[in-house]
Scaffold this active site. Sequence first.
Site, mmCIF file in Angstrom:
data_model
loop_
_atom_site.group_PDB
_atom_site.id
_atom_site.type_symbol
_atom_site.label_atom_id
_atom_site.label_comp_id
_atom_site.label_asym_id
_atom_site.label_seq_id
_atom_site.Cartn_x
_atom_site.Cartn_y
_atom_site.Cartn_z
ATOM 1 N N ASP A 1 0.832 -1.205 0.000
ATOM 2 C CA ASP A 1 0.000 0.000 0.000
ATOM 3 C C ASP A 1 0.868 1.258 0.000
ATOM 4 O O ASP A 1 2.067 1.218 0.305
ATOM 5 C CB ASP A 1 -0.901 0.020 1.228
ATOM 6 N N TYR B 1 7.121 -9.679 7.099
ATOM 7 C CA TYR B 1 6.837 -8.258 7.299
ATOM 8 C C TYR B 1 7.279 -7.848 8.697
ATOM 9 O O TYR B 1 7.217 -8.640 9.644
ATOM 10 C CB TYR B 1 5.345 -7.973 7.151
#
Length: 267
Positions: free
Chosen positions: A58, A112
Site C-alpha cells: 500500500d 513483514y
Amino acid sequence: MRMWRAAIKFAYEGKNFNGSQRQPGVRTVEGEVIRGLKKIGAMDDPVTARFKVASRTDAGVSALGNLVCFDTEFSRDRILHALNAVCDDVYFIACREVAPSFSPRRAKERWYRYFLADDGIDMDLLISASRLFVGRHDFRRFCKPEGRATVKTVNNIVVTKAGGLFIIDLYAREFLRNMVRRMVAAMEKAGRGTVTVADIREALEGRDISFGLADPYGLCLMDIIYDIDFKAESTEPMKRKVGEKREEALLELFFYDSLLDIGNDDK
C-alpha cells in the site's frame, strides 16, 4: 543475445510512492521500475516480458526485499548497475536467472516487520493478542478479501522491544490485502486496553468487528523467501544514492532532536 528470465530483489521507501501497483497519473513503485527497465533497454512492454512483482504494498509501506521478474536479453552482469543508475528511490540489490516458469508470487514465506511506538502499550497484552493470529484462521475480519479465499496460515509472530519501539515480525506464505495492518491495529488496541484479547478471538471466529488499520509508514516488507538463494550486490550507483539519502535523514534527525532539546538546557 539470449533471452533469459530475470528475478531481481529490490527495495524502496514507501513514503516516496502512491503504493507499488501501477496506477494512471500517480507515481508508483512498479511505474518507476518499468520506466527504468525501458530506459536501459531491458524491456519494451511489460506484457510481452511477463513482468510480475511478488508482493503488492500500500501507499506508505516500504520494502527491503520485494521481487520483480521479467524476460530480457539485457546483460546479467550489468543489469543491477544500470537499473540503480537510472531509477529514483528504488534500489536493486540482487539478481539471478530463474526458470521460464518461475513466478515471484509463489513464495515459501513472506516476512513483514512493523515498528510500533512504545507509548503506553502493555507488552504482555500485545504479545497475548499476537499469539491469537498464529496458525490457520479465517481472516475475513482482518483483510480486504477482493474475492480471494480468506482462510490463511500465519506461521509466526514475534514481538520484541528496542529503545522506544516495539518490533513486530510477522511470517506467512501469503498475506491478504491490508491483513498485516489490520492485525497490528488489533494488537495495538489490545495493548492499550481499548479492546480485549477476547474481542480479537471472537473476530477470528466470525464476529463482525473492525479494529481499524495501522499506519502504513510503520510497515516494511523485509524479505520474501524462495527455494532459490539470492546473493546481494552493492553497486556504486546504489551506494552513492543511499549515502545521500542517509545524510539527508541524519540532518533531518538532528533538526528534530534539536527542536526537542529546546528549553531542556540546564539553567
